[in-house]
Design a protein around this motif. Sequence first.
Motif, PDB file in Angstrom:
ATOM      1  N   GLY A  84      33.720  35.716  51.568  1.00 55.56           N
ATOM      2  CA  GLY A  84      33.029  36.875  50.992  1.00 55.56           C
ATOM      3  C   GLY A  84      33.558  38.222  51.450  1.00 55.56           C
ATOM      4  N   GLU A  85      34.457  38.224  52.425  1.00 58.08           N
ATOM      5  CA  GLU A  85      35.032  39.485  52.890  1.00 58.08           C
ATOM      6  C   GLU A  85      36.410  39.660  52.258  1.00 58.08           C
ATOM      7  OE1 GLU A  85      33.577  41.748  54.919  1.00 58.08           O
ATOM      8  OE2 GLU A  85      31.745  40.531  55.007  1.00 58.08           O
ATOM      9  N   GLU A  86      36.706  40.872  51.839  1.00 55.43           N
ATOM     10  CA  GLU A  86      37.936  41.106  51.092  1.00 55.43           C
ATOM     11  C   GLU A  86      38.830  42.110  51.817  1.00 55.43           C
ATOM     12  OE1 GLU A  86      38.787  41.965  46.432  1.00 55.43           O
ATOM     13  OE2 GLU A  86      36.754  41.480  47.041  1.00 55.43           O
ATOM     14  N   ILE A  87      40.116  41.936  51.675  1.00 52.54           N
ATOM     15  CA  ILE A  87      41.040  42.898  52.268  1.00 52.54           C
ATOM     16  C   ILE A  87      40.832  44.260  51.604  1.00 52.54           C
ATOM     17  CG2 ILE A  87      42.953  42.363  50.657  1.00 52.54           C
ATOM     18  CD1 ILE A  87      44.853  42.742  53.060  1.00 52.54           C
ATOM     19  N   ASP A  88      40.853  45.300  52.403  1.00 48.77           N
ATOM     20  CA  ASP A  88      40.568  46.651  51.899  1.00 48.77           C
ATOM     21  C   ASP A  88      41.886  47.322  51.503  1.00 48.77           C
ATOM     22  OD1 ASP A  88      39.551  49.089  51.318  1.00 48.77           O
ATOM     23  OD2 ASP A  88      39.058  49.649  53.387  1.00 48.77           O
ATOM     24  N   ARG A  89      42.327  47.014  50.295  1.00 49.19           N
ATOM     25  CA  ARG A  89      43.651  47.507  49.872  1.00 49.19           C
ATOM     26  C   ARG A  89      43.643  49.002  49.598  1.00 49.19           C
ATOM     27  NH1 ARG A  89      43.153  42.497  47.163  1.00 49.19           N
ATOM     28  NH2 ARG A  89      44.735  40.984  47.786  1.00 49.19           N
ATOM     29  N   SER A  90      42.466  49.561  49.279  1.00 49.96           N
ATOM     30  CA  SER A  90      42.431  50.971  48.880  1.00 49.96           C
ATOM     31  C   SER A  90      41.963  51.905  50.000  1.00 49.96           C
ATOM     32  CB  SER A  90      41.513  51.129  47.662  1.00 49.96           C
ATOM     33  OG  SER A  90      40.239  50.610  47.983  1.00 49.96           O
ATOM     34  N   GLU A 138      46.985  31.999  48.636  1.00 48.54           N
ATOM     35  CA  GLU A 138      45.906  31.018  48.461  1.00 48.54           C
ATOM     36  C   GLU A 138      44.532  31.681  48.450  1.00 48.54           C
ATOM     37  OE1 GLU A 138      48.029  27.142  50.611  1.00 48.54           O
ATOM     38  OE2 GLU A 138      46.419  28.210  51.641  1.00 48.54           O
ATOM     39  N   SER A 139      44.378  32.694  49.283  1.00 51.45           N
ATOM     40  CA  SER A 139      43.036  33.300  49.435  1.00 51.45           C
ATOM     41  C   SER A 139      42.811  34.464  48.479  1.00 51.45           C
ATOM     42  CB  SER A 139      42.853  33.800  50.873  1.00 51.45           C
ATOM     43  OG  SER A 139      43.689  34.925  51.111  1.00 51.45           O
ATOM     44  N   GLY A 140      43.897  35.044  47.985  1.00 51.79           N
ATOM     45  CA  GLY A 140      43.738  36.247  47.165  1.00 51.79           C
ATOM     46  C   GLY A 140      43.236  37.425  47.996  1.00 51.79           C
TER      47      GLY A 140
END
Lengths: 651, 321
Positions: A88-94, A81-83
């Motif tokens: 405004g804060e995003e998961i740090d996949r890298s 749902e959130s992607g």
Amino acid sequence: MKHLSLLAFLTTLTSFAQQPAPLSPRIANYKIDVTLDTDRKTLAGRETLTWRNTSTDLIRELQFHLYLNAFRDEKSTFMRESGGELRGEEIDRSGKDDPYGSIDIVSINQRGQTAVPSESLTRQLRFIQPDDRNRNDRTVVRVPLTKPLAPGETITLDIVFKAKLPKIFARTGFSRDYFLVGQWFPKVGVYEPKGERYAKQGQWNCHQFHANSEFYADYGVYDVNVTLPLNYLTGATGLLTQEKNNANGTKTQHWHADDVVDFAWTASPRFQVVNDQWKSPTGHTVRIRALMQPEHGHQAVRNISSAKAALAYFDKHMGQYPFPNLTIVDPPFHGAGSGGMEYPTFITAGETVSFLPNSIRLPELVTIHEFGHQYFMQLLASNEFEEAWLDEGFNQYYEGRVVDETYGSHSSVIDLFGYRMSDSEFARDSYVHVINPGSGPSFGNTWQLPDGQYGTLTYMKTATWLRTLDGLVGRPVMDEIMQTYFIRWRWKHPCATDFIAIVNEIVPKRLGNRYGPDMNWFFAQVLYGDQVCDYALTSVSNKKEGTKYESTIRVDRLGDMKLPVEVLVHFDNGREKLIRWDGQSGMKTIKLSQSARVLWAKADPAQKLYVDKNLNNNSFTLEPTSAPAGRYAVKLMFWIQNLMQWLAWLA
Amino acid sequence: MKNFLRAFTLTRQSARIVLWIYGTNALLSLLILLPAYATLGAGAGHSMAFTRLLDGFDYTVYSDFMAKSGVAVDALLSVGRWLSILWLVLNVFLAGGILLRFAQPGEPIRASTFLAGCAQYFSRFAGLLGVVMLFSGLLFFIVLLVGTLAGAALYNTVTEQELFYVGIVTLIVGVLVGALVFCIGDYAKVLQFRQDDHNPFRAFGRAGRFVLAHPGQTFGPYLLLIAIGTASFGLYFLIDDLIGMHNWPTIIILFVVQQGLIAARIFLKVWSLGTAYTVSTALIPPTTRQTAIFVDPSPEPMAPTEPVEPPTNPTVHSPGE
């Protein structure tokens, strides 16, 4: 000896009598021992849950939230749902740190009665997905009981769990050596007996973790032992009652909290601790502890003074904050995703930036907002999955009241270079000026609200229509409604109908039949409906008939929301006349015959109808001034000329 | 400093040109003022809400107005953006006339002479503008890239304040580099003017070497003039705060103040070009190449320039040459 026995008996009796009665039903009580591995970002926990069946039903299973599994992988309902993005804060996949988080129940045993061995329920655990049937979502687990729990009985479960904290982007987790540990332990859902909220029969209310939802839980007592490295400073829900150093370079702290719905804690070696306190007029003292980032140390006063303002305002207008303390956590910039969050007696600040000028009051606003949740999340434990507006919307409305009264009615949020904006204005603007303010109701399951409209409909729309209700019934009646709601429903799980019932009880009592026998017509439009409000005063004209003027004033209803409207008419001899219109028809023509001519008229002159999407069209004058147009045309020209001249330096 | 003050004198003596430029600016700006007045007036209509704007900014009135008339305001802002681009082109055009005036300070200021000078150098200065844009964009991008990479590399180790300083330093360096390129552009214009150089890259390169060799006399005054312009901007805020636009008389007073500041900023820009001219004239010896710089439309021969500023290229050629 006899005397001694009597004395002992009396002492016991006195001490029993001195024990304060529990403030809440204390249905779900937890004892947790947890160890934080600061290198691996993991938790190892042992939890003892004591849960009481307060219903009249036989309980055949328990349901638990495993919130941390929202961060288990990309397939959870929360992540889908959130992607992987929240506020405004995003998961740090890298990044080099593993950004995902999870929780696993290693074992779960039902404690037996005396002489009865405990029984393992581990193999019976089943993940369920009551909301969306997403088989990959593991945020809710059901635990069937081998023997049903009778009404009034208590069950004790021993749960061993292990968890990996996510890298912070959505409220909880770690960032470098900063930990904000929320939604971290297996937490029992709420069993709603028949008649509670909307339950037609007894049922578990245990929703999956969604992108746009917070939490719902029963009250209880928490005793939590946190073991972590010696150099870490901590804060948590409740009070620190004991601390001991261990031989292996760790320490164990015991935290205790009564009558709360959740338990969260934080740890970091970098916190700068600032202590203060607030005392109510009745003498109740609240100790305030701010855990600041060192670079924000000088800004602690902003968080603390705004917390005091909120404490004083809520104490005066709602009721007493019953806890002895409040902890404010200032997250570091790299852990900003944990900012602006509320837990019982423990809130996280936000928008605290090193060089933020005092005239931009975002840190104050966030602190006041999160403190407000102590009332609308903790003391009034509404269901934030299904009725987030009861928490966020009510709190947004009070945020506006506190912030505007404390920092200025038109400049409370920003007052910079002549640009001013208040909190209530911001909330209204964020609702009435969205592309479609009629996109949906405030009421509804958060994950089923129209796409991207969660914030608008639950926070802003609710705050704006509550302010409208405030305008219609008047502040004293509004305060009486809110105080009644608070006193009647604190330590419980109120729902929409409970609040509406109080409005319908108090408004006719105080205002008679002004708005009819009840206010259901109001809630049908603002809470359950998607109507839009816009009244406009479209014309004023005068015609001389003998010695009198025949004046005509026209008011149009441009929206589909129907609210009662007052119309103020001003004559050229200085007299004024207030006319009431029920606002039902599409248009209202007011005809007056007076010795003076009408100069101007205003629909809703006191701006009671704050939901009106265009307040500029609410007035009409026969003597308009062109000065405002001149002022801004001249300013615009000057700005463009400056832009032109800046570009000229390139030539 | 001597050259800087001499440039001031030259600019002051060319006040008529400054006024022409300001007049053009003001006339163009009417394309904003008049529609804006009409749009805002129509938006306000007979409403009384807008009178609240006379006591200062009112967010509710503003946001309701923008929700209803935002499209019209966007159109006005779009006109403003196009006007700014037009003004940039016009300033490229005007530079030739201004430099010619500095080369002939004793001459009476004539519009025909001025415009002929403008036309003469427009194409080569336009080419130079392209070079300036290219270098400023490129250097600014490099600075930004370095700053961003530094920020990203340090993100996991530094504090918020340290990261803020990285950002601020990046921004300051970027702005200074940009300003340096624009300053070099001014000196390149002067070199193109004095040496009849049609190659903008060569002129830019030579000007660059010159500016870097004499930063105190070139870039210093340039920054000072920018600082004066920025300070005047701040001054306006103070005056606006002091007087306020509460009614038509105060609106008119502040309008006059605004236009005075715009005229002052135009003066500063001309002064900046004058500084480039006087400094380069003083420090760069005249070339031996006899080059064409100007076609005088008047039938009479040109009067000699004043002794301090000997023309480096006195030959007058016809357009066909």
